[in-house]
Design a protein around this motif. Structure first.
Motif, PDB file in Angstrom:
ATOM      1  N   GLY A  57      11.036 -30.188 -56.552  1.00 32.02           N
ATOM      2  CA  GLY A  57      10.916 -29.615 -55.220  1.00 32.02           C
ATOM      3  C   GLY A  57      10.069 -28.366 -55.160  1.00 32.02           C
ATOM      4  N   ASP A 168      13.818 -26.575 -50.073  1.00 33.86           N
ATOM      5  CA  ASP A 168      12.432 -26.555 -50.520  1.00 33.86           C
ATOM      6  C   ASP A 168      11.496 -26.494 -49.328  1.00 33.86           C
ATOM      7  OD1 ASP A 168      13.334 -26.937 -53.176  1.00 33.86           O
ATOM      8  OD2 ASP A 168      13.407 -29.116 -52.857  1.00 33.86           O
ATOM      9  N   MET A 182       8.111 -38.640 -52.967  1.00 29.57           N
ATOM     10  CA  MET A 182       9.224 -37.701 -52.824  1.00 29.57           C
ATOM     11  C   MET A 182       8.739 -36.462 -52.094  1.00 29.57           C
ATOM     12  SD  MET A 182      10.320 -38.166 -56.778  1.00 29.57           S
ATOM     13  CE  MET A 182       8.565 -38.295 -57.122  1.00 29.57           C
ATOM     14  N   SER A 184      10.116 -32.948 -49.257  1.00 31.44           N
ATOM     15  CA  SER A 184      11.112 -32.236 -48.464  1.00 31.44           C
ATOM     16  C   SER A 184      10.550 -32.021 -47.070  1.00 31.44           C
ATOM     17  CB  SER A 184      11.459 -30.888 -49.100  1.00 31.44           C
ATOM     18  OG  SER A 184      12.228 -30.088 -48.217  1.00 31.44           O
ATOM     19  N   ARG A 189      15.707 -33.157 -48.589  1.00 29.65           N
ATOM     20  CA  ARG A 189      14.782 -33.905 -49.428  1.00 29.65           C
ATOM     21  C   ARG A 189      14.742 -35.351 -48.964  1.00 29.65           C
ATOM     22  NH1 ARG A 189      16.314 -31.647 -55.513  1.00 29.65           N
ATOM     23  NH2 ARG A 189      15.491 -29.528 -55.203  1.00 29.65           N
ATOM     24  N   SER A 208      16.274 -40.029 -46.136  1.00 30.62           N
ATOM     25  CA  SER A 208      16.364 -38.583 -46.128  1.00 30.62           C
ATOM     26  C   SER A 208      17.809 -38.136 -46.260  1.00 30.62           C
ATOM     27  CB  SER A 208      15.760 -38.024 -44.830  1.00 30.62           C
ATOM     28  OG  SER A 208      15.907 -36.617 -44.767  1.00 30.62           O
TER      29      SER A 208
END
Length: 273
Positions: A57, A168, A182, A184, A189, A208
């Motif tokens: 992240g 993040d 991946m 945020s 996230r 999510s």
């Protein structure tokens, strides 16, 4: 010299005045090769970096770099000097490498190159490959995959909010060795699958987290909605623009990393000793 480079040099000089930095006491070694015969232009530059990717992240942390300029023909000797004191026992580390020409990415690593930094495992062989020649990446300085793309703009929409406490920053990472994406939204996230075909890009199966962020929560929703609408992409330098079916920009990102900054492409690189 760019403002970013000047700022980093000023900070380094300030820190040097406060305390002496110990010199490197260890090396990552190996050989950089290609599986096909590749032409390397006379003004091309080879760059490699030892990168800490422990913190999921967060942008990758560059611990040390190696540059060869001019790069010359493959193979190259990989030799990245670093300080062993920077290495954490349970950390995750990779070697990133590329060949560029006047800031444009020519060769990249098609796979991931992890490295274990105990004394017996400081060796890694790196494979470079030619990137497909396509309009969407013609002027890219960094690879589309495995780059930490920090979201900087929701085009024609909600203002981009600061991340929630403990969350993040809004970002996106496309895995190099799988079809997983991946990132945020600045609160939760998320994970998704992605497909790339030339300059086309789309996401599906987006999942999510469920954390509720009452302050500026619409920013994350707007990000995820636009991500679902993405059908194409465009790279320019260290920037990434995602576009919808009609070719309209919907999201803009910039490549981000921490630690030692990349050498300026407008500065003459140091010649190998």
């Amino acid at each position: 010299m760019s403002w970013r480079r000047r700022a980093w040099l000023a900070l380094a000089a300030l820190l040097a005045g406060c305390a002496s930095v110990p010199p490197p006491d260890a090396f990552i070694t190996g050989t950089v090769i290609a599986r096909e015969r590749l032409y390397i232009p006379p003004d091309a530059v080879f760059d490699a970096a030892l990168v800490d990717v422990t913190q999921v992240g967060e942008p990758p942390l560059v611990l040390a770099r190696q540059r060869i300029a001019p790069a010359g023909p493959l193979p190259y000797e990989l030799r990245i000097p670093y300080r062993q004191a920077l290495i954490q026992p349970r950390g995750r580390y990779e070697v990133h490498a590329a060949v560029t020409q006047q800031g444009r990415l020519l060769l990249d690593t098609p796979g991931v190159h992890p490295v274990l930094l105990s004394p017996a495992f400081r060796h890694v062989d790196v494979i470079l490959a030619r990137r497909p020649l396509q309009e969407a990446t013609l002027n890219a300085s960094v690879p589309l995959r495995q780059t930490y793309w920090k979201l900087i703009e929701l085009v024609d929409g909600a203002d981009l909010a600061a991340p929630a406490d403990g969350a993040d920053a809004a970002h996106l990472v496309l895995a190099r060795d799988s079809d997983r994406a991946m990132g945020s939204g600045g609160c939760n996230r998320f994970a998704a699958r992605y497909q790339v075909d030339g300059g086309q890009l789309r996401f599906d199966a987006l999942v999510s987290g469920l954390r509720l962020c009452l302050q500026d929560g619409t920013s994350e929703l707007a990000y995820l909605e636009r991500l679902d609408a993405v059908r194409a992409y465009w790279q320019q330098g260290r920037s990434l623009e995602l576009r919808d079916r009609a070719g309209k920009p919907v999201l803009r990102f910039v490549a981000e990393e921490r630690g030692e900054p990349p050498p300026d492409d407008d500065e003459p690189p140091l010649q190998p000793s």
